[in-house]
Design a protein around this motif. Structure first.
Motif, PDB file in Angstrom:
ATOM      1  N   LEU A 132       0.769  -1.009  -0.075  1.00 25.63           N
ATOM      2  CA  LEU A 132       0.057  -0.077  -0.082  1.00 25.63           C
ATOM      3  C   LEU A 132       0.832   0.986   0.311  1.00 25.63           C
ATOM      4  N   TYR A 133       0.219   2.170  -0.252  1.00 23.64           N
ATOM      5  CA  TYR A 133       1.093   3.708  -0.606  1.00 23.64           C
ATOM      6  C   TYR A 133       0.203   4.903  -0.786  1.00 23.64           C
ATOM      7  N   HIS A 134       1.079   5.345   0.810  1.00 23.18           N
ATOM      8  CA  HIS A 134      -0.286   6.041   1.713  1.00 23.18           C
ATOM      9  C   HIS A 134       0.110   7.793   1.023  1.00 23.18           C
ATOM     10  N   PRO A 135      -0.773   8.710   0.662  1.00 27.72           N
ATOM     11  CA  PRO A 135      -1.011  10.390   0.209  1.00 27.72           C
ATOM     12  C   PRO A 135       0.723  10.765   0.627  1.00 27.72           C
ATOM     13  N   ASP A 136       1.627  10.598   1.984  1.00 31.34           N
ATOM     14  CA  ASP A 136       2.753  11.288   2.401  1.00 31.34           C
ATOM     15  C   ASP A 136       3.420  10.268   2.574  1.00 31.34           C
ATOM     16  N   GLU A 194       4.634   7.559   2.542  1.00 31.65           N
ATOM     17  CA  GLU A 194       4.887   6.062   3.480  1.00 31.65           C
ATOM     18  C   GLU A 194       4.001   4.728   2.566  1.00 31.65           C
ATOM     19  N   ARG A 195       4.889   4.242   3.184  1.00 29.70           N
ATOM     20  CA  ARG A 195       3.522   2.499   1.967  1.00 29.70           C
ATOM     21  C   ARG A 195       4.180   1.335   3.182  1.00 29.70           C
ATOM     22  N   ASP A 196       2.869   0.499   3.550  1.00 25.68           N
ATOM     23  CA  ASP A 196       2.944  -0.769   3.957  1.00 25.68           C
ATOM     24  C   ASP A 196       2.778  -1.781   3.312  1.00 25.68           C
ATOM     25  N   ASP A 197       3.465  -2.775   3.500  1.00 28.05           N
ATOM     26  CA  ASP A 197       2.961  -4.588   3.342  1.00 28.05           C
ATOM     27  C   ASP A 197       2.547  -4.839   4.367  1.00 28.05           C
ATOM     28  N   VAL A 198       1.378  -5.441   3.488  1.00 27.18           N
ATOM     29  CA  VAL A 198       0.240  -6.085   4.303  1.00 27.18           C
ATOM     30  C   VAL A 198      -0.301  -7.563   4.331  1.00 27.18           C
ATOM     31  N   GLU A 199      -0.872  -8.316   4.807  1.00 17.75           N
ATOM     32  CA  GLU A 199      -1.488  -9.451   4.442  1.00 17.75           C
ATOM     33  C   GLU A 199      -2.601  -9.357   4.900  1.00 17.75           C
ATOM     34  N   PHE A 200      -3.376 -10.077   3.957  1.00 22.45           N
ATOM     35  CA  PHE A 200      -5.158  -9.412   4.018  1.00 22.45           C
ATOM     36  C   PHE A 200      -5.806 -10.604   3.946  1.00 22.45           C
ATOM     37  N   MET A 201      -7.065 -10.812   4.242  1.00 25.43           N
ATOM     38  CA  MET A 201      -8.089 -11.742   3.999  1.00 25.43           C
ATOM     39  C   MET A 201      -9.398 -11.064   3.403  1.00 25.43           C
ATOM     40  N   LEU A 202     -10.333 -11.289   2.283  1.00 25.23           N
ATOM     41  CA  LEU A 202     -11.296 -10.588   2.163  1.00 25.23           C
ATOM     42  C   LEU A 202     -12.907 -11.603   2.375  1.00 25.23           C
ATOM     43  N   ALA A 203     -13.512 -12.175   3.012  1.00 28.00           N
ATOM     44  CA  ALA A 203     -14.416 -12.601   3.541  1.00 28.00           C
ATOM     45  C   ALA A 203     -15.523 -12.520   4.029  1.00 28.00           C
ATOM     46  N   ASN A 204     -16.762 -13.356   3.698  1.00 24.05           N
ATOM     47  CA  ASN A 204     -18.225 -13.055   4.215  1.00 24.05           C
ATOM     48  C   ASN A 204     -17.900 -11.753   4.150  1.00 24.05           C
ATOM     49  N   GLY A 234       3.096  -4.678   8.518  1.00 22.22           N
ATOM     50  CA  GLY A 234       3.726  -5.523   9.347  1.00 22.22           C
ATOM     51  C   GLY A 234       4.423  -5.683  10.534  1.00 22.22           C
ATOM     52  N   ASP A 235       3.808  -4.543  11.108  1.00 28.90           N
ATOM     53  CA  ASP A 235       4.185  -4.207  12.919  1.00 28.90           C
ATOM     54  C   ASP A 235       3.828  -5.887  13.413  1.00 28.90           C
ATOM     55  N   GLY A 236       2.557  -6.252  12.928  1.00 28.07           N
ATOM     56  CA  GLY A 236       2.019  -7.943  13.383  1.00 28.07           C
ATOM     57  C   GLY A 236       0.692  -6.871  13.864  1.00 28.07           C
ATOM     58  N   VAL A 237       0.095  -6.139  13.881  1.00 25.23           N
ATOM     59  CA  VAL A 237      -0.667  -5.422  14.020  1.00 25.23           C
ATOM     60  C   VAL A 237      -1.961  -5.837  13.049  1.00 25.23           C
ATOM     61  N   ARG A 238      -2.760  -6.278  13.825  1.00 23.75           N
ATOM     62  CA  ARG A 238      -4.319  -7.032  13.390  1.00 23.75           C
ATOM     63  C   ARG A 238      -5.527  -6.281  13.181  1.00 23.75           C
ATOM     64  N   ARG A 239      -6.412  -5.494  11.944  1.00 22.29           N
ATOM     65  CA  ARG A 239      -7.356  -4.504  12.352  1.00 22.29           C
ATOM     66  C   ARG A 239      -8.370  -5.177  11.295  1.00 22.29           C
ATOM     67  N   SER A 240      -9.793  -5.636  11.482  1.00 17.62           N
ATOM     68  CA  SER A 240     -10.762  -6.264  10.819  1.00 17.62           C
ATOM     69  C   SER A 240     -11.865  -4.473  10.972  1.00 17.62           C
ATOM     70  N   GLN A 241     -12.635  -4.738  10.194  1.00 16.16           N
ATOM     71  CA  GLN A 241     -14.220  -4.304   9.346  1.00 16.16           C
ATOM     72  C   GLN A 241     -14.873  -4.184   8.550  1.00 16.16           C
ATOM     73  N   PRO A 242     -15.718  -4.062   8.562  1.00 20.48           N
ATOM     74  CA  PRO A 242     -16.850  -3.877   7.230  1.00 20.48           C
ATOM     75  C   PRO A 242     -16.057  -3.709   5.698  1.00 20.48           C
ATOM     76  N   ALA A 243     -16.571  -4.562   4.922  1.00 17.96           N
ATOM     77  CA  ALA A 243     -15.858  -4.520   3.419  1.00 17.96           C
ATOM     78  C   ALA A 243     -17.121  -3.381   3.350  1.00 17.96           C
ATOM     79  N   PRO A 244     -17.049  -2.457   2.417  1.00 18.54           N
ATOM     80  CA  PRO A 244     -17.917  -1.667   1.715  1.00 18.54           C
ATOM     81  C   PRO A 244     -18.911  -2.749   1.041  1.00 18.54           C
ATOM     82  N   ARG A 245     -20.147  -2.172   0.274  1.00 15.89           N
ATOM     83  CA  ARG A 245     -20.756  -3.367  -0.067  1.00 15.89           C
ATOM     84  C   ARG A 245     -20.195  -4.153  -1.765  1.00 15.89           C
TER      85      ARG A 245
END
Length: 259
Positions: free
Chosen positions: A115-119, A121-131, A139-150
């Motif tokens: 991911l590239y941010h407007p400032d 910065e960039r992040d390398d992430v693992e992700f899953m989209l399901a249900n 990359g620092d191990g922080v995990r976050r979940s949120q509803p996906a847009p419709r």
């Protein structure tokens, strides 16, 4: 994330339950909305009019394009590699490598993304989209979940109304260029241009027309037609900010299953 070096297609015949696949030896990314949600949670060569080195007649460009649009809309699952070579307004995900399925109500996608941010910065992430939920691990191990847009559904990226299929359906100046071996698969390479109006439907913040090339399954060496699928798609966008060059979006599909 190195590009995959293989590509295959499996075509599943329409309903009968369960669907029975038929295979043939033969590269997206989840819907752009899903890619944007992931971020929130955490030169094409000129075509030749007369192909060089082609010893067989090429199918009509319109037929190849129609086949490409149909196969993208029928995509059931695939291994996907996606990357951009520069800045694309409104697109935060610059690289993706993972697995995508359009089955079920929402579809699924999982893998690694950059991911590239407007400032800057960039992040390398693992992700899953399901249900209908996106899970992101930074990359620092922080995990976050949120509803996906419709509209964050992988199938929408390929569809002829909302995704890459839309670009190809509105392509102009079509040119069948050559037969090429792509990761061990015989493909027809087609080049075209896409008007700005169609480009902004998929990428609202991008200006200018695009140049595209796509590779769709060819006949096998015995002349038998295989289940046809798009194995590669390149989209070249004009410079999007002062001092920058053209940007290439590269999509490769492997282990393809069609509905």
């Amino acid at each position: 994330m190195p590009p995959r070096s293989r590509s295959s297609a499996t075509h599943m015949s329409p309903p009968a339950s369960p669907r029975a696949p038929r295979t043939a030896t033969a590269r997206l990314v989840p819907a752009l909305a899903a890619l944007t949600a992931v971020a929130a949670a955490a030169a094409i060569p000129a075509g030749c009019a007369t192909p060089a080195g082609v010893s067989e007649p090429l199918p009509a460009e319109r037929d190849l394009t129609a086949t490409a649009v149909t196969s993208l809309g029928e995509l059931d699952s695939a291994s996907v590699t996606f990357r951009t070579t520069g800045y694309v307004p409104g697109l935060a995900v610059h690289e993706f490598d993972g697995e995508v399925s359009t089955s079920g109500e929402y579809g699924t996608a999982q893998g690694e993304a950059r991911l590239y941010h407007p400032d800057g910065e960039r992040d390398d992430v693992e992700f899953m989209l399901a249900n209908g939920t996106i899970h992101v691990t930074r990359g620092d191990g922080v995990r976050r979940s949120q509803p996906a847009p419709r509209n964050a559904r992988p199938g929408w990226l390929f569809d002829a109304d909302t995704g890459f299929g839309y670009l190809l359906e509105h392509a102009e100046d079509l040119r069948a260029e050559s037969v090429e071996d792509l990761a061990g698969n015989r493909t027809y390479r087609v080049a075209a241009t896409v008007p700005e109006e169609a480009v902004t439907t998929l990428l609202p913040e991008v200006t200018g027309q695009a140049t595209v090339k796509f590779w769709v399954s060819a006949l096998d060496e015995t002349g038998q037609e295989e289940p046809q699928a798009v194995h590669r798609l390149w989209i070249q966008l004009p410079p999007q900010r002062q001092g920058s060059g053209a940007v290439l979006l590269e999509l490769d599909l492997a282990d393809i299953t069609l509905r």
